[in-house]
Write a protein that holds these residues in place. Sequence first.
Motif, PDB file in Angstrom:
ATOM      1  N   GLN A  38      24.191  31.773 -11.900  1.00  0.00           N
ATOM      2  CA  GLN A  38      23.672  31.057 -10.739  1.00  0.00           C
ATOM      3  C   GLN A  38      22.562  30.125 -11.177  1.00  0.00           C
ATOM      4  OE1 GLN A  38      22.618  33.985  -7.709  1.00  0.00           O
ATOM      5  NE2 GLN A  38      24.523  33.521  -6.654  1.00  0.00           N
ATOM      6  N   LEU A  39      22.568  28.951 -10.605  1.00  0.00           N
ATOM      7  CA  LEU A  39      21.550  27.938 -10.877  1.00  0.00           C
ATOM      8  C   LEU A  39      21.072  27.389  -9.547  1.00  0.00           C
ATOM      9  CD1 LEU A  39      23.622  26.124 -13.618  1.00  0.00           C
ATOM     10  CD2 LEU A  39      21.565  27.468 -14.063  1.00  0.00           C
ATOM     11  N   VAL A  40      19.765  27.421  -9.331  1.00  0.00           N
ATOM     12  CA  VAL A  40      19.209  26.946  -8.068  1.00  0.00           C
ATOM     13  C   VAL A  40      18.105  25.949  -8.361  1.00  0.00           C
ATOM     14  CG1 VAL A  40      18.075  27.573  -5.928  1.00  0.00           C
ATOM     15  CG2 VAL A  40      19.749  29.142  -6.948  1.00  0.00           C
ATOM     16  N   GLU A  41      18.294  24.725  -7.874  1.00  0.00           N
ATOM     17  CA  GLU A  41      17.304  23.669  -8.093  1.00  0.00           C
ATOM     18  C   GLU A  41      16.308  23.628  -6.947  1.00  0.00           C
ATOM     19  OE1 GLU A  41      21.414  22.113  -9.450  1.00  0.00           O
ATOM     20  OE2 GLU A  41      20.572  23.181  -7.739  1.00  0.00           O
ATOM     21  N   TRP A  57      19.910  18.791 -17.156  1.00  0.00           N
ATOM     22  CA  TRP A  57      19.759  18.158 -15.845  1.00  0.00           C
ATOM     23  C   TRP A  57      20.650  16.922 -15.796  1.00  0.00           C
ATOM     24  CZ3 TRP A  57      17.126  19.943 -11.679  1.00  0.00           C
ATOM     25  CH2 TRP A  57      16.172  20.959 -11.895  1.00  0.00           C
ATOM     26  N   PHE A  58      21.295  16.749 -14.654  1.00  0.00           N
ATOM     27  CA  PHE A  58      22.099  15.567 -14.378  1.00  0.00           C
ATOM     28  C   PHE A  58      21.680  15.012 -13.030  1.00  0.00           C
ATOM     29  CE2 PHE A  58      25.301  15.758 -17.715  1.00  0.00           C
ATOM     30  CZ  PHE A  58      25.166  17.060 -18.154  1.00  0.00           C
ATOM     31  N   ARG A  59      22.110  13.793 -12.752  1.00  0.00           N
ATOM     32  CA  ARG A  59      21.834  13.217 -11.437  1.00  0.00           C
ATOM     33  C   ARG A  59      22.999  12.343 -11.010  1.00  0.00           C
ATOM     34  NH1 ARG A  59      16.954   8.978 -13.101  1.00  0.00           N
ATOM     35  NH2 ARG A  59      18.268   7.409 -14.148  1.00  0.00           N
ATOM     36  N   TYR A  67      20.922  17.764 -10.423  1.00  0.00           N
ATOM     37  CA  TYR A  67      21.566  19.047 -10.637  1.00  0.00           C
ATOM     38  C   TYR A  67      21.128  19.639 -11.981  1.00  0.00           C
ATOM     39  CZ  TYR A  67      25.085  17.132  -7.378  1.00  0.00           C
ATOM     40  OH  TYR A  67      25.742  16.578  -6.310  1.00  0.00           O
ATOM     41  N   CYS A  68      21.058  20.964 -12.055  1.00  0.00           N
ATOM     42  CA  CYS A  68      21.000  21.579 -13.372  1.00  0.00           C
ATOM     43  C   CYS A  68      22.352  22.234 -13.657  1.00  0.00           C
ATOM     44  CB  CYS A  68      19.848  22.544 -13.532  1.00  0.00           C
ATOM     45  SG  CYS A  68      19.911  24.025 -12.548  1.00  0.00           S
ATOM     46  N   ALA A  69      22.636  22.359 -14.930  1.00  0.00           N
ATOM     47  CA  ALA A  69      23.941  22.851 -15.351  1.00  0.00           C
ATOM     48  C   ALA A  69      23.802  23.623 -16.660  1.00  0.00           C
ATOM     49  CB  ALA A  69      24.905  21.690 -15.537  1.00  0.00           C
ATOM     50  N   THR A  70      24.755  24.537 -16.873  1.00  0.00           N
ATOM     51  CA  THR A  70      24.796  25.226 -18.148  1.00  0.00           C
ATOM     52  C   THR A  70      26.243  25.349 -18.603  1.00  0.00           C
ATOM     53  OG1 THR A  70      23.964  27.122 -19.394  1.00  0.00           O
ATOM     54  CG2 THR A  70      24.928  27.584 -17.234  1.00  0.00           C
ATOM     55  N   THR A  71      26.400  25.777 -19.831  1.00  0.00           N
ATOM     56  CA  THR A  71      27.721  25.842 -20.445  1.00  0.00           C
ATOM     57  C   THR A  71      28.160  27.281 -20.629  1.00  0.00           C
ATOM     58  OG1 THR A  71      28.896  25.313 -22.494  1.00  0.00           O
ATOM     59  CG2 THR A  71      26.560  25.723 -22.690  1.00  0.00           C
ATOM     60  N   ARG A  72      29.451  27.497 -20.846  1.00  0.00           N
ATOM     61  CA  ARG A  72      29.942  28.833 -21.174  1.00  0.00           C
ATOM     62  C   ARG A  72      30.107  29.014 -22.678  1.00  0.00           C
ATOM     63  NH1 ARG A  72      34.749  27.030 -18.096  1.00  0.00           N
ATOM     64  NH2 ARG A  72      36.191  26.027 -19.542  1.00  0.00           N
ATOM     65  N   VAL A  73      29.714  28.022 -23.456  1.00  0.00           N
ATOM     66  CA  VAL A  73      29.853  28.063 -24.913  1.00  0.00           C
ATOM     67  C   VAL A  73      28.511  28.432 -25.531  1.00  0.00           C
ATOM     68  CG1 VAL A  73      30.440  26.772 -26.980  1.00  0.00           C
ATOM     69  CG2 VAL A  73      31.635  26.306 -24.828  1.00  0.00           C
ATOM     70  N   PHE A  96      29.527  20.886 -19.773  1.00  0.00           N
ATOM     71  CA  PHE A  96      28.881  21.887 -18.925  1.00  0.00           C
ATOM     72  C   PHE A  96      29.848  22.394 -17.867  1.00  0.00           C
ATOM     73  CE2 PHE A  96      24.667  21.731 -20.615  1.00  0.00           C
ATOM     74  CZ  PHE A  96      24.674  20.525 -21.293  1.00  0.00           C
ATOM     75  N   HIS A  97      29.722  23.697 -17.554  1.00  0.00           N
ATOM     76  CA  HIS A  97      30.734  24.359 -16.745  1.00  0.00           C
ATOM     77  C   HIS A  97      30.205  24.993 -15.470  1.00  0.00           C
ATOM     78  CE1 HIS A  97      31.854  24.533 -21.077  1.00  0.00           C
ATOM     79  NE2 HIS A  97      32.946  23.988 -20.589  1.00  0.00           N
ATOM     80  N   TYR A  98      28.899  25.224 -15.400  1.00  0.00           N
ATOM     81  CA  TYR A  98      28.301  25.847 -14.221  1.00  0.00           C
ATOM     82  C   TYR A  98      27.230  24.904 -13.681  1.00  0.00           C
ATOM     83  CZ  TYR A  98      30.401  29.983 -16.334  1.00  0.00           C
ATOM     84  OH  TYR A  98      31.278  30.869 -16.906  1.00  0.00           O
ATOM     85  N   TRP A  99      27.255  24.751 -12.361  1.00  0.00           N
ATOM     86  CA  TRP A  99      26.385  23.759 -11.730  1.00  0.00           C
ATOM     87  C   TRP A  99      25.677  24.338 -10.522  1.00  0.00           C
ATOM     88  CZ3 TRP A  99      26.174  18.725 -13.659  1.00  0.00           C
ATOM     89  CH2 TRP A  99      27.097  18.443 -14.678  1.00  0.00           C
TER      90      TRP A  99
END
Length: 134
Positions: free
Chosen positions: A3-6, A36-38, A103-109, A121-124
């Motif tokens: 879970q990611l919460v901005e 971080w992305f936008r 947005y913030c995001a993370t990867t599963r790798v 990135f796979h989770y947002w």
Amino acid sequence: QVQLVESGGGSVHAGGTLTLTCTASGFSLDVYAIAWFRQAPGKEREGVACISNSYAGTYYPNGRYKVYGDAVKGRFIISRDSAERKVYLQMNGLKPEDSALYYCATTRVKYQTCSVSDTEFHYWGRGTQVTVST
């Protein structure tokens, strides 16, 4: 469960500063890169910044590798507090063109080298709105 919460978005005048926070759960911040992305209305998603302890598949316990998008280099700073499970984006010298949903995001790798490419990135999270007025 990842879970990611901005949080921390808002409205600011040009030249001002905002700091966004991404609160993460369900994975180790030291093992997986976080970025971080936008995305502004009518525009493609854009990479802003990434932070990781890994480079070229190797984990460095004391490493803090950072990558920034060209549009924000020299103005934005990404940082991380692993104990608090938070990643921060300090945005200085804001411009109207910085207005977007962030947005913030993370990867599963594991041990992935930092990137500002959204295909890595796979989770947002759901995003937090930043509006910069003139």
